[in-house]
Design an enzyme around this catalytic site. Structure first.
Site, PDB file in Angstrom:
ATOM      1  N   CYS A   1      -1.094  -8.564   4.921  1.00  0.00           N
ATOM      2  CA  CYS A   1      -0.571  -7.487   4.070  1.00  0.00           C
ATOM      3  C   CYS A   1       0.956  -7.478   3.980  1.00  0.00           C
ATOM      4  O   CYS A   1       1.514  -6.887   3.056  1.00  0.00           O
ATOM      5  CB  CYS A   1      -1.063  -6.137   4.573  1.00  0.00           C
ATOM      6  SG  CYS A   1      -2.853  -6.050   4.741  1.00  0.00           S
TER       7      CYS A   1
ATOM      8  N   HIS B   1       3.380  -1.279   1.519  1.00  0.00           N
ATOM      9  CA  HIS B   1       2.068  -1.898   1.367  1.00  0.00           C
ATOM     10  C   HIS B   1       1.058  -0.813   1.027  1.00  0.00           C
ATOM     11  O   HIS B   1       0.993   0.235   1.677  1.00  0.00           O
ATOM     12  CB  HIS B   1       1.662  -2.624   2.646  1.00  0.00           C
ATOM     13  CG  HIS B   1       0.210  -2.956   2.693  1.00  0.00           C
ATOM     14  ND1 HIS B   1      -0.429  -3.628   1.668  1.00  0.00           N
ATOM     15  CD2 HIS B   1      -0.755  -2.688   3.616  1.00  0.00           C
ATOM     16  CE1 HIS B   1      -1.704  -3.773   1.966  1.00  0.00           C
ATOM     17  NE2 HIS B   1      -1.932  -3.203   3.134  1.00  0.00           N
TER      18      HIS B   1
ATOM     19  N   ASN C   1      -6.608  -1.534  -1.709  1.00  0.00           N
ATOM     20  CA  ASN C   1      -5.785  -2.369  -0.839  1.00  0.00           C
ATOM     21  C   ASN C   1      -5.946  -3.824  -1.265  1.00  0.00           C
ATOM     22  O   ASN C   1      -7.001  -4.422  -1.062  1.00  0.00           O
ATOM     23  CB  ASN C   1      -6.218  -2.176   0.615  1.00  0.00           C
ATOM     24  CG  ASN C   1      -5.400  -2.995   1.605  1.00  0.00           C
ATOM     25  OD1 ASN C   1      -4.740  -3.960   1.248  1.00  0.00           O
ATOM     26  ND2 ASN C   1      -5.464  -2.618   2.869  1.00  0.00           N
TER      27      ASN C   1
END
Length: 315
Positions: free
Chosen positions: A113, A241, A271
């Site tokens: 990530c 993020h 995500n």
């Protein structure tokens, strides 16, 4: 020493949209359960015939067009991804082939990530060192392909997509527009976010990640601003993020960016791992929500419990 700047951005998402109501028909969950716990309402999901390098190439082509460059102008391609299936050719090489580039250096970076902010720092360093002049930096992930669609605690989180930036040198009389990176990790807690096994599956210890992100990351993000010579109050935007709205909002608040636009692309995209920061930034710029030249904090965190951040000037 030469500085760098982001010349342009681009993003791409697959056409298929999976809503919370769709998920409720697949697993024991509901729109209310998902929205209240992670803030996500929809996510885009790539099909089996849409590999990671295809998503990446679409985003890269858009960024190059926006920068007024052709693929042959690029001498380094960096792709941040943790979901590419094949080891070789790597994703960057396949992107270069799809875009009919000349003979660029091609590298993949797997920092999950935090991959895009690591890759952006690597591009900055390469241009400053004189080993590259125009770099295509892409974050691309196909998280739906590594999701356990029977686990409601993780499958509701993920989406697919790609975001790209073109990094070039600044003029000799210009200030650098990509600030110094601050990066690191917590190796002993690397087990908290995993993509493991055969076939690989995404899993995480949600409460551990939440506590780490909301308590340990805000002071690190403030140090990123300090390194760039910018106060949190001066930030025009904060692009974290896009893990979970319950992480993004408290972290942004604790950073102290009281005048900043906070990226919340997670609501519509889920995500998307390394794609999340460039995709969210590209959308903010496309909508005109950040003025050109304004300071923006980019801060990636997640797998390996890695983190990396820098302040950039909006292209």
């Amino acid at each position: 020493m030469t500085g760098t700047r982001i010349a342009a951005l681009g993003h791409y998402q697959p056409a298929k949209v999976l809503t919370n109501h769709d998920l409720a028909a697949m697993v024991d969950t509901s729109d209310e359960w998902i929205s209240s716990r992670v803030g996500i309402r929809t996510r885009h999901v790539a099909g089996p015939d849409e590999p990671v390098d295809e998503l990446a190439a679409h985003a890269g082509a858009k960024a190059l067009a926006a920068a007024g460059l052709v693929p042959a102008d690029v001498d380094l391609v960096l792709v941040a991804t943790s979901t590419a299936i094949d080891r070789s050719p790597n994703t960057a090489a396949r992107v270069a082939a799809r875009l009919s580039m000349g003979s660029p250096a091609v590298m993949d970076l797997n920092v999950v990530c935090a991959g895009f902010t690591h890759a952006l720092a690597t591009a900055d360093h390469a241009v400053r060192a004189g080993s590259a002049s125009r770099v295509l930096v892409i974050g691309a992930d196909k998280m739906a392909a590594v999701a356990d669609w029977t686990d409601r605690s993780t499958c509701v989180l993920v989406g697919d997509g790609a975001g790209a930036a073109v990094v070039v040198a600044t003029g000799s009389a210009e200030e650098p527009e990509i600030g110094p990176v601050l990066w690191g990790s917590v190796p002993e807690m690397g087990h908290a976010v995993r993509i493991e096994g055969t076939p690989p599956r995404f899993a995480q210890e949600g409460q551990s990640v939440y506590r780490w992100a909301t308590t340990q990351l805000p002071p690190i993000a403030r140090k990123v601003c300090e390194r760039a010579g910018v106060t949190p109050e001066e930030l025009a935007a904060v692009v974290l993020h896009q893990a979970n709205l319950r992480i993004i909002e408290p972290v942004a608040q604790k950073i102290g960016a009281v005048n900043a636009v906070i990226a919340r692309d997670v609501v519509e995209s889920g995500n998307t791992s390394a794609a999340s920061i460039p995709m969210a930034l590209s959308k903010l710029v496309a909508r005109g929500e950040i003025e050109s030249g304004a300071p923006v904090l980019l801060f990636g965190f997640g797998g390996n419990l890695s983190y990396a951040g820098q302040v950039i000037r909006c292209p």
